[in-house]
Motif scaffolding. Structure first.
Motif, PDB file in Angstrom:
ATOM      1  N   MET A  95      41.753  53.519  40.126  1.00 27.69           N
ATOM      2  CA  MET A  95      42.539  53.110  41.250  1.00 27.69           C
ATOM      3  C   MET A  95      43.980  53.552  41.087  1.00 27.69           C
ATOM      4  SD  MET A  95      42.378  51.207  43.908  1.00 27.69           S
ATOM      5  CE  MET A  95      43.235  50.160  44.870  1.00 27.69           C
ATOM      6  N   GLN A  96      44.428  53.482  39.890  1.00 30.36           N
ATOM      7  CA  GLN A  96      45.805  53.882  39.607  1.00 30.36           C
ATOM      8  C   GLN A  96      45.959  55.382  39.809  1.00 30.36           C
ATOM      9  OE1 GLN A  96      47.043  52.873  35.702  1.00 30.36           O
ATOM     10  NE2 GLN A  96      49.117  52.599  36.347  1.00 30.36           N
ATOM     11  N   ARG A  97      44.948  56.109  39.462  1.00 33.39           N
ATOM     12  CA  ARG A  97      44.993  57.555  39.645  1.00 33.39           C
ATOM     13  C   ARG A  97      45.027  57.870  41.141  1.00 33.39           C
ATOM     14  NH1 ARG A  97      40.990  62.049  37.118  1.00 33.39           N
ATOM     15  NH2 ARG A  97      42.440  63.693  37.509  1.00 33.39           N
ATOM     16  N   PHE A  98      44.302  57.161  41.962  1.00 37.22           N
ATOM     17  CA  PHE A  98      44.284  57.351  43.399  1.00 37.22           C
ATOM     18  C   PHE A  98      45.668  57.091  43.988  1.00 37.22           C
ATOM     19  CE2 PHE A  98      43.686  55.542  47.669  1.00 37.22           C
ATOM     20  CZ  PHE A  98      43.161  56.653  48.316  1.00 37.22           C
ATOM     21  N   LEU A  99      46.369  56.065  43.543  1.00 33.97           N
ATOM     22  CA  LEU A  99      47.715  55.742  44.029  1.00 33.97           C
ATOM     23  C   LEU A  99      48.711  56.820  43.636  1.00 33.97           C
ATOM     24  CD1 LEU A  99      47.915  51.910  43.410  1.00 33.97           C
ATOM     25  CD2 LEU A  99      47.837  53.079  45.582  1.00 33.97           C
ATOM     26  N   SER A 100      48.588  57.343  42.425  1.00 33.36           N
ATOM     27  CA  SER A 100      49.522  58.388  41.994  1.00 33.36           C
ATOM     28  C   SER A 100      49.328  59.670  42.815  1.00 33.36           C
ATOM     29  CB  SER A 100      49.371  58.647  40.501  1.00 33.36           C
ATOM     30  OG  SER A 100      48.083  59.151  40.201  1.00 33.36           O
ATOM     31  N   ILE A 101      48.078  59.986  43.173  1.00 34.01           N
ATOM     32  CA  ILE A 101      47.813  61.171  43.990  1.00 34.01           C
ATOM     33  C   ILE A 101      48.360  60.960  45.399  1.00 34.01           C
ATOM     34  CG2 ILE A 101      45.967  62.540  45.052  1.00 34.01           C
ATOM     35  CD1 ILE A 101      44.343  62.114  42.543  1.00 34.01           C
ATOM     36  N   CYS A 102      48.194  59.796  45.975  1.00 38.16           N
ATOM     37  CA  CYS A 102      48.724  59.491  47.316  1.00 38.16           C
ATOM     38  C   CYS A 102      50.235  59.540  47.315  1.00 38.16           C
ATOM     39  CB  CYS A 102      48.244  58.118  47.767  1.00 38.16           C
ATOM     40  SG  CYS A 102      46.497  58.081  48.204  1.00 38.16           S
TER      41      CYS A 102
END
Length: 192
Positions: free
Chosen positions: A1-8
């Motif tokens: 989930m944290q990786r998804f936020l960093s990409i966004c």
């Protein structure tokens, strides 16, 4: 989930930076003006030329029609009393030589109507007399190459003139035909 936020977040920053206005920095010289302004002044000096020397010069006319000149004592008459202007004297000389040469040309390619071909001299003379009586403006030509007599009439510079006479001649001489031939220019001009 944290990786998804960093990409966004990364995509959001890229879009935000693409939409922002670009700022161009200019260096300020010691005199307090930017380099871009001084370069424009240099370009303006390069293109500041006096081009009036390349403009065409015309004689000025006053209201009376006389030409104005630097020397007021030497004013010329208007263009109405001047001699005609010659565009080029070499051209005039060439045109004169062409006209002299053209006066010497007596013959041109044209057409004649052949009304008789045969070996009877009397029939050839009758065809010639018929032409003199019926068409006095057309000159007949009698030629003989053993044993054949040929009678050709007219000096037509173009085929259309020959066609006008050909229609009437065809009634009297059904074997008549229009042939290309070398014709005299002076007689061809007289044919109507």
């Amino acid at each position: 989930m944290q990786r998804f936020l960093s990409i966004c977040l990364y995509i959001f920053l890229v879009i935000l930076s693409a939409c922002s206005s670009k700022v161009v920095s200019s260096k300020v010289s010691s005199s307090g003006t930017s380099n871009s302004k001084t370069s424009h002044k240099k370009l303006d000096k390069i293109y500041e030329e006096d081009l009036s020397q390349y403009l065409p010069k015309y004689k000025k006319l006053n209201e009376a029609g006389d030409t104005l000149s630097d020397d007021k004592n030497k004013s010329k008459k208007a263009y109405l009393t001047e001699e005609p202007m010659h565009i080029n004297k070499k051209l005039d000389a060439i045109l004169d030589t062409i006209s002299v040469r053209n006066k010497g040309v007596r013959y041109a390619n044209g057409f004649r109507i052949q009304i008789y071909v045969g070996n009877d001299r009397k029939a050839a003379d009758d065809a010639k007399i018929y032409t003199y009586q019926t068409y006095p403006e057309i000159f007949p030509y009698l030629s003989y190459q053993q044993p054949i007599y040929k009678v050709k009439i007219g000096d037509f510079l173009n085929r259309m003139d020959a066609e006008r006479y050909f229609v009437n001649i065809k009634e009297s001489y059904p074997s008549a035909m229009i042939l290309p031939d070398r014709v005299e220019i002076k007689r061809g001009i007289l044919v109507k």
